[in-house]
Design a protein around this motif. Structure first.
Motif, PDB file in Angstrom:
ATOM      1  N   ARG A 112       0.824  -1.208   0.000  1.00 35.13           N
ATOM      2  CA  ARG A 112       0.000   0.000   0.000  1.00 35.13           C
ATOM      3  C   ARG A 112       0.857   1.257   0.000  1.00 35.13           C
ATOM      4  O   ARG A 112       0.495   2.267  -0.609  1.00 35.13           O
ATOM      5  CB  ARG A 112      -0.944  -0.012   1.199  1.00 35.13           C
ATOM      6  N   MET A 113       2.019   1.208   0.630  1.00 34.34           N
ATOM      7  CA  MET A 113       2.924   2.360   0.583  1.00 34.34           C
ATOM      8  C   MET A 113       3.566   2.489  -0.789  1.00 34.34           C
ATOM      9  O   MET A 113       3.687   3.596  -1.335  1.00 34.34           O
ATOM     10  CB  MET A 113       3.994   2.242   1.681  1.00 34.34           C
ATOM     11  N   LEU A 114       3.968   1.370  -1.373  1.00 35.27           N
ATOM     12  CA  LEU A 114       4.636   1.410  -2.676  1.00 35.27           C
ATOM     13  C   LEU A 114       3.719   1.933  -3.776  1.00 35.27           C
ATOM     14  O   LEU A 114       4.181   2.518  -4.753  1.00 35.27           O
ATOM     15  CB  LEU A 114       5.162   0.026  -3.047  1.00 35.27           C
ATOM     16  N   THR A 115       2.419   1.704  -3.637  1.00 37.92           N
ATOM     17  CA  THR A 115       1.463   2.173  -4.641  1.00 37.92           C
ATOM     18  C   THR A 115       0.837   3.517  -4.280  1.00 37.92           C
ATOM     19  O   THR A 115      -0.035   4.001  -5.003  1.00 37.92           O
ATOM     20  CB  THR A 115       0.361   1.125  -4.862  1.00 37.92           C
ATOM     21  N   GLY A 116       1.251   4.114  -3.170  1.00 38.25           N
ATOM     22  CA  GLY A 116       0.775   5.449  -2.827  1.00 38.25           C
ATOM     23  C   GLY A 116      -0.564   5.503  -2.144  1.00 38.25           C
ATOM     24  O   GLY A 116      -1.086   6.592  -1.873  1.00 38.25           O
ATOM     25  N   ILE A 117      -1.161   4.350  -1.844  1.00 39.53           N
ATOM     26  CA  ILE A 117      -2.455   4.343  -1.165  1.00 39.53           C
ATOM     27  C   ILE A 117      -2.297   4.807   0.274  1.00 39.53           C
ATOM     28  O   ILE A 117      -3.116   5.577   0.791  1.00 39.53           O
ATOM     29  CB  ILE A 117      -3.074   2.938  -1.225  1.00 39.53           C
ATOM     30  N   ASP A 118      -1.245   4.353   0.939  1.00 44.05           N
ATOM     31  CA  ASP A 118      -0.910   4.807   2.288  1.00 44.05           C
ATOM     32  C   ASP A 118       0.394   5.582   2.249  1.00 44.05           C
ATOM     33  O   ASP A 118       1.330   5.200   1.525  1.00 44.05           O
ATOM     34  CB  ASP A 118      -0.758   3.624   3.245  1.00 44.05           C
ATOM     35  N   ARG A 119       0.450   6.660   3.009  1.00 46.28           N
ATOM     36  CA  ARG A 119       1.691   7.417   3.122  1.00 46.28           C
ATOM     37  C   ARG A 119       2.558   6.808   4.219  1.00 46.28           C
ATOM     38  O   ARG A 119       2.062   6.462   5.304  1.00 46.28           O
ATOM     39  CB  ARG A 119       1.410   8.884   3.477  1.00 46.28           C
ATOM     40  N   PRO A 120       3.847   6.634   3.981  1.00 41.11           N
ATOM     41  CA  PRO A 120       4.708   6.091   5.026  1.00 41.11           C
ATOM     42  C   PRO A 120       4.873   7.063   6.190  1.00 41.11           C
ATOM     43  O   PRO A 120       4.851   8.280   5.999  1.00 41.11           O
ATOM     44  CB  PRO A 120       6.044   5.867   4.299  1.00 41.11           C
ATOM     45  N   THR A 121       5.015   6.516   7.380  1.00 42.21           N
ATOM     46  CA  THR A 121       5.345   7.345   8.542  1.00 42.21           C
ATOM     47  C   THR A 121       6.726   7.948   8.363  1.00 42.21           C
ATOM     48  O   THR A 121       6.991   9.084   8.769  1.00 42.21           O
ATOM     49  CB  THR A 121       5.292   6.495   9.825  1.00 42.21           C
ATOM     50  N   ALA A 122       7.615   7.197   7.752  1.00 40.52           N
ATOM     51  CA  ALA A 122       8.963   7.673   7.433  1.00 40.52           C
ATOM     52  C   ALA A 122       9.390   7.011   6.135  1.00 40.52           C
ATOM     53  O   ALA A 122       8.928   5.925   5.786  1.00 40.52           O
ATOM     54  CB  ALA A 122       9.935   7.335   8.559  1.00 40.52           C
ATOM     55  N   GLY A 123      10.287   7.690   5.412  1.00 38.84           N
ATOM     56  CA  GLY A 123      10.794   7.146   4.163  1.00 38.84           C
ATOM     57  C   GLY A 123      10.105   7.742   2.951  1.00 38.84           C
ATOM     58  O   GLY A 123       9.148   8.518   3.069  1.00 38.84           O
ATOM     59  N   THR A 124      10.603   7.373   1.774  1.00 38.07           N
ATOM     60  CA  THR A 124      10.078   7.927   0.523  1.00 38.07           C
ATOM     61  C   THR A 124       9.865   6.817  -0.507  1.00 38.07           C
ATOM     62  O   THR A 124      10.540   5.781  -0.474  1.00 38.07           O
ATOM     63  CB  THR A 124      11.038   8.961  -0.084  1.00 38.07           C
ATOM     64  N   VAL A 125       8.924   7.048  -1.413  1.00 32.40           N
ATOM     65  CA  VAL A 125       8.674   6.146  -2.526  1.00 32.40           C
ATOM     66  C   VAL A 125       8.831   6.939  -3.813  1.00 32.40           C
ATOM     67  O   VAL A 125       8.267   8.032  -3.954  1.00 32.40           O
ATOM     68  CB  VAL A 125       7.256   5.541  -2.461  1.00 32.40           C
ATOM     69  N   ARG A 126       9.600   6.383  -4.757  1.00 31.61           N
ATOM     70  CA  ARG A 126       9.803   7.031  -6.050  1.00 31.61           C
ATOM     71  C   ARG A 126       9.367   6.097  -7.170  1.00 31.61           C
ATOM     72  O   ARG A 126       9.708   4.918  -7.162  1.00 31.61           O
ATOM     73  CB  ARG A 126      11.275   7.424  -6.238  1.00 31.61           C
ATOM     74  N   PHE A 127       8.632   6.665  -8.106  1.00 35.74           N
ATOM     75  CA  PHE A 127       8.194   5.939  -9.298  1.00 35.74           C
ATOM     76  C   PHE A 127       8.814   6.614 -10.504  1.00 35.74           C
ATOM     77  O   PHE A 127       8.656   7.817 -10.702  1.00 35.74           O
ATOM     78  CB  PHE A 127       6.663   5.955  -9.393  1.00 35.74           C
ATOM     79  N   ASN A 128       9.585   5.854 -11.291  1.00 33.53           N
ATOM     80  CA  ASN A 128      10.341   6.429 -12.415  1.00 33.53           C
ATOM     81  C   ASN A 128      11.227   7.579 -11.960  1.00 33.53           C
ATOM     82  O   ASN A 128      11.391   8.578 -12.657  1.00 33.53           O
ATOM     83  CB  ASN A 128       9.391   6.898 -13.518  1.00 33.53           C
ATOM     84  N   GLY A 129      11.799   7.438 -10.770  1.00 35.62           N
ATOM     85  CA  GLY A 129      12.741   8.424 -10.256  1.00 35.62           C
ATOM     86  C   GLY A 129      12.114   9.629  -9.577  1.00 35.62           C
ATOM     87  O   GLY A 129      12.839  10.466  -9.036  1.00 35.62           O
ATOM     88  N   ARG A 130      10.786   9.719  -9.570  1.00 36.62           N
ATOM     89  CA  ARG A 130      10.118  10.878  -8.982  1.00 36.62           C
ATOM     90  C   ARG A 130       9.275  10.461  -7.780  1.00 36.62           C
ATOM     91  O   ARG A 130       8.641   9.402  -7.805  1.00 36.62           O
ATOM     92  CB  ARG A 130       9.216  11.554 -10.022  1.00 36.62           C
ATOM     93  N   PRO A 131       9.225  11.295  -6.738  1.00 41.32           N
ATOM     94  CA  PRO A 131       8.395  10.956  -5.580  1.00 41.32           C
ATOM     95  C   PRO A 131       6.927  10.829  -5.969  1.00 41.32           C
ATOM     96  O   PRO A 131       6.424  11.603  -6.790  1.00 41.32           O
ATOM     97  CB  PRO A 131       8.608  12.152  -4.624  1.00 41.32           C
ATOM     98  N   ILE A 132       6.253   9.838  -5.403  1.00 36.67           N
ATOM     99  CA  ILE A 132       4.811   9.720  -5.621  1.00 36.67           C
ATOM    100  C   ILE A 132       4.130  10.885  -4.906  1.00 36.67           C
ATOM    101  O   ILE A 132       4.352  11.103  -3.710  1.00 36.67           O
ATOM    102  CB  ILE A 132       4.286   8.382  -5.088  1.00 36.67           C
ATOM    103  N   PRO A 133       3.308  11.658  -5.607  1.00 33.79           N
ATOM    104  CA  PRO A 133       2.695  12.834  -4.991  1.00 33.79           C
ATOM    105  C   PRO A 133       1.656  12.452  -3.948  1.00 33.79           C
ATOM    106  O   PRO A 133       1.111  11.340  -3.977  1.00 33.79           O
ATOM    107  CB  PRO A 133       2.035  13.552  -6.173  1.00 33.79           C
ATOM    108  N   PRO A 134       1.359  13.375  -3.001  1.00 30.15           N
ATOM    109  CA  PRO A 134       0.280  13.134  -2.042  1.00 30.15           C
ATOM    110  C   PRO A 134      -1.043  12.959  -2.781  1.00 30.15           C
ATOM    111  O   PRO A 134      -1.194  13.371  -3.931  1.00 30.15           O
ATOM    112  CB  PRO A 134       0.270  14.409  -1.184  1.00 30.15           C
TER     113      PRO A 134
END
Length: 272
Positions: A53-75
């Motif tokens: 759920r964090m990797l697909t942007g459904i849930d926001r991580p408490t800490a850390g970042t997720v990037r898709f194609n090198g760009r952060p997944i937007p809120p």
């Protein structure tokens, strides 16, 4: 090479009604490379679904970042909805993902309206084709979710995710509610539709037959941590972490068929 999907130092903590804190995922970093099929394994409660759920942007991580194609997944918002076309999660519990008050066809049309991938005049044929792909009938569009079995609902969710032809598809126990004959069809469909040099297919599963036959890489989750990862061939034959060895021993104890045995995994074309 930039990973297609990368999570760095991901953690997710939930706070209960009495203030108690549960660490569902702790400091997990994972890279999903284009062209790979990845298995995510671990016991219930190990953090697999939370990670997905964090990797697909459904849930926001408490800490850390997720990037898709090198760009952060937007809120979550307009830009996040745009990214949803390429990042799809098939949930384990289909009944929770379907609105009981609207028809199956409307579930599909709402997705098509949101992403505008084909003209409205093509909706009917496209929806019918995706339903047939998963072994349902085009007439099922008129049904409400409660008029379908749990396995049929699961196939609806898979078909709906495939509507958008996503670059990344993460499936959470996609065949657990299905009969063995249908499992083979769904595994074959996922393999055919989601393999490619610019795509990632990730499968959360307890079925090591699927991992052995389908996956290039394996991630092993235990108590919210990523305890081992590597090529499927190496990890399933020479596991290093005690928990991975325990998983494999349990699979052997319950007579999990090996490569080429009858069952869902053996139906995958070009599998190991």
């Amino acid at each position: 090479m930039i990973p297609l999907l990368h999570g760095e130092n991901l953690s997710r903590t939930f706070t209960g009604s009495r203030g108690e804190r549960t660490h569902a995922v702790t400091d997990v970093s994972v890279s999903l490379e284009a062209g790979q099929t990845v298995g995510i394994v671990g016991e219930s409660g190990s953090g697999k679904t939370t990670l997905a759920r964090m990797l697909t942007g459904i849930d926001r991580p408490t800490a850390g970042t997720v990037r898709f194609n090198g760009r952060p997944i937007p809120p979550q918002g307009n830009r996040w909805r745009e990214s949803r076309r390429d990042l799809q999660l098939v949930p384990q519990h289909a009944s929770r993902a379907l609105n009981p008050r609207i028809s199956i066809g409307r579930h599909f049309r709402e997705v098509l309206d949101a992403h505008e991938i084909v003209p409205r005049s093509e909706y009917q044929d496209l929806i019918a084709a995706r339903l047939v792909d998963v072994g349902l009938d085009s007439a099922d569009q008129a049904k409400l979710p409660r008029q379908m079995s749990g396995g049929q609902q699961q196939r609806v969710i898979i078909a709906r995710s495939l509507l958008l032809d996503p670059q990344v598809l993460i499936c959470d126990e996609p065949t657990s509610a299905l009969d063995i004959s249908i499992q083979a069809q769904i595994i074959r469909l996922l393999w055919e539709r989601c393999r490619g040099s610019d795509r990632v297919l990730a499968i959360i599963t307890h079925d090591l037959r699927v991992v052995r036959e389908l996956c290039d890489r394996v991630l092993v989750m235990y108590r919210g941590e990523l305890v081992e990862q590597g090529s499927a061939e190496h990890l399933l034959t020479e596991p290093e972490h005690p928990y991975t060895r325990q998983l494999l021993a349990s699979a052997r104890q319950f007579s999990v068929p090996g490569p080429g045995a009858d069952g869902a995994a053996s139906a995958v074309p070009g599998s190991r």
